[in-house]
Design a protein around this motif. Structure first.
Motif, PDB file in Angstrom:
ATOM      1  N   TYR A   1     -23.018 -49.222  26.934  1.00 48.67           N
ATOM      2  CA  TYR A   1     -21.715 -49.517  25.797  1.00 48.67           C
ATOM      3  C   TYR A   1     -21.844 -48.287  24.773  1.00 48.67           C
ATOM      4  N   GLY A   2     -20.898 -48.279  23.757  1.00 45.50           N
ATOM      5  CA  GLY A   2     -20.963 -47.440  22.782  1.00 45.50           C
ATOM      6  C   GLY A   2     -20.617 -46.045  23.196  1.00 45.50           C
ATOM      7  N   ALA A   3     -20.564 -44.965  22.465  1.00 49.58           N
ATOM      8  CA  ALA A   3     -19.988 -43.757  22.474  1.00 49.58           C
ATOM      9  C   ALA A   3     -20.946 -42.585  21.905  1.00 49.58           C
ATOM     10  N   HIS A   4     -20.809 -41.397  22.390  1.00 45.27           N
ATOM     11  CA  HIS A   4     -21.284 -40.086  21.839  1.00 45.27           C
ATOM     12  C   HIS A   4     -22.773 -40.359  21.978  1.00 45.27           C
ATOM     13  N   ASN A   5     -23.244 -40.017  23.302  1.00 48.30           N
ATOM     14  CA  ASN A   5     -24.709 -40.399  23.646  1.00 48.30           C
ATOM     15  C   ASN A   5     -25.428 -38.996  24.162  1.00 48.30           C
ATOM     16  N   ASN A   6     -26.469 -38.729  23.496  1.00 47.16           N
ATOM     17  CA  ASN A   6     -27.158 -37.479  23.973  1.00 47.16           C
ATOM     18  C   ASN A   6     -28.563 -37.939  24.217  1.00 47.16           C
ATOM     19  N   VAL A   7     -28.976 -37.314  25.620  1.00 41.18           N
ATOM     20  CA  VAL A   7     -30.332 -37.677  25.810  1.00 41.18           C
ATOM     21  C   VAL A   7     -30.794 -36.528  26.549  1.00 41.18           C
ATOM     22  N   TYR A   8     -31.833 -35.865  25.901  1.00 38.69           N
ATOM     23  CA  TYR A   8     -32.333 -34.615  26.182  1.00 38.69           C
ATOM     24  C   TYR A   8     -33.597 -34.133  25.784  1.00 38.69           C
TER      25      TYR A   8
END
Length: 325
Positions: A188-195
């Motif tokens: 859920y949620g928003a604005h997710n950055n996995v890098y």
């Protein structure tokens, strides 16, 4: 503070002031839980902190709604989770009963966290190693997670999440498929950055973004990750809007390289839309079921499941049973 409760005057905290020591013998559960209550930056020293319980905090108990935990670096500061019964979860930052993010900041960096001998565990899969719920501005940076018997690093119902420069490895069962042992999970949620993460020997999805039609997971980015020897790789599951999956190096993942998959078990319609899959190198992925290097599957029974507006550009797929399926 008010005649009934004392406050800590220091701007930063150490577990040692609360009875926790990096000697791999002292149970530091209560020391960590107490430190978390104050909402001040916690600095961990070199050595191994042992946790026989589940160190965590509820938002409603906190003096200041933020969490900061900093170690000396991967392998230098180690949080050793219990590998005997009752096998409780690791660090939990929680707000049960909330429907919106309340913590203003959650930042963690510079330590290893995990369990020795996860294959000795025979209970129900589920206890997470590191779990943050209902927080804004989450940054998990430079953490090594290993030996999970559930999700490794999980962020649930959070807003603006960054998980970067982490190593997630060697969960129970290794790369043999074992549902619920995912590497990095964002629900859920928003604005997710996995890098810039390295993930290997995981028995479920290495990276997954999970939502439903009521609470989708939106504006997601999985980029520049190295993933190898996992059951699954990068997956969008359920409902989402706006996702980039790019510049990842993915190899030896039986359940596919990049997967878009609606949830046929949902009791509502679901959709995955506006996805850009680009510049990934995918090698020896797929083979389980109809999976391939890139797999798109909109399945449903009584409720419509839709996947649309997907761009697939400039990917290299090698030695996989199917290229795009």
């Amino acid at each position: 503070k008010d005649g009934a409760q004392w406050m800590v005057g220091d701007n930063t905290l150490a577990l040692e002031k609360f009875g926790g020591f990096a000697d791999n013998t002292t149970d530091c559960t209560q020391a960590m839980s107490t430190c978390l209550l104050y909402g001040k930056a916690i600095y961990l020293g070199s050595g191994t902190y042992k946790f026989m319980g589940s160190p965590g905090v509820e938002y409603s108990q906190m003096r200041d709604p933020k969490v900061e935990i900093y170690g000396k670096g991967m392998g230098l500061t180690v949080l050793n989770l219990a590998n005997t019964a009752p096998y409780l979860p690791g660090i939990r930052i929680n707000n049960s009963g909330s429907s919106t993010p309340n913590l203003t900041t959650t930042r963690m960096s510079g330590f290893s966290i995990g369990r020795d001998n996860p294959d000795g565990y025979t209970g129900i899969i589920g206890p997470k190693s590191l779990w943050v719920r209902y927080s804004s501005n989450v940054v998990i940076d430079g953490i090594e997670e290993y030996g999970a018997i559930g999700f490794g690093i999980a962020a649930t119902n959070c807003y603006v999440v960054t998980i970067r420069n982490c190593i997630v490895r060697d969960h129970k069962g290794g790369s043999a498929h074992l549902s619920g042992t995912d590497g990095i999970d964002v629900w859920y949620g928003a604005h997710n950055n996995v890098y810039n993460n390295t993930i290997y020997n995981i028995g479920d999805d290495a990276i997954s973004f999970v939502g439903n039609n009521t609470t989708p997971v939106n504006d997601n980015h999985a980029t520049n990750n190295v993933i190898t020897n996992c059951a699954g790789s990068v997956k969008l599951f359920g409902s989402s809007f706006g996702t980039e999956i790019g510049y990842n190096a993915i190899s030896n993942c039986l359940n596919g390289g990049v997967t878009l998959w609606t949830d046929a078990t949902q009791t509502e319609a679901g959709s995955i839309t506006s996805v850009n899959i680009h510049d990934n190198t995918i090698t020896s992925c797929g083979g389980a079921g109809a999976t391939g290097g890139i797999t798109i599957n909109a399945t449903g029974d009584s409720y419509a499941q839709v996947i649309d507006n997907v761009t697939i550009d400039n990917n290299t797929i090698n030695n996989s049973p199917k290229g795009i399926s």
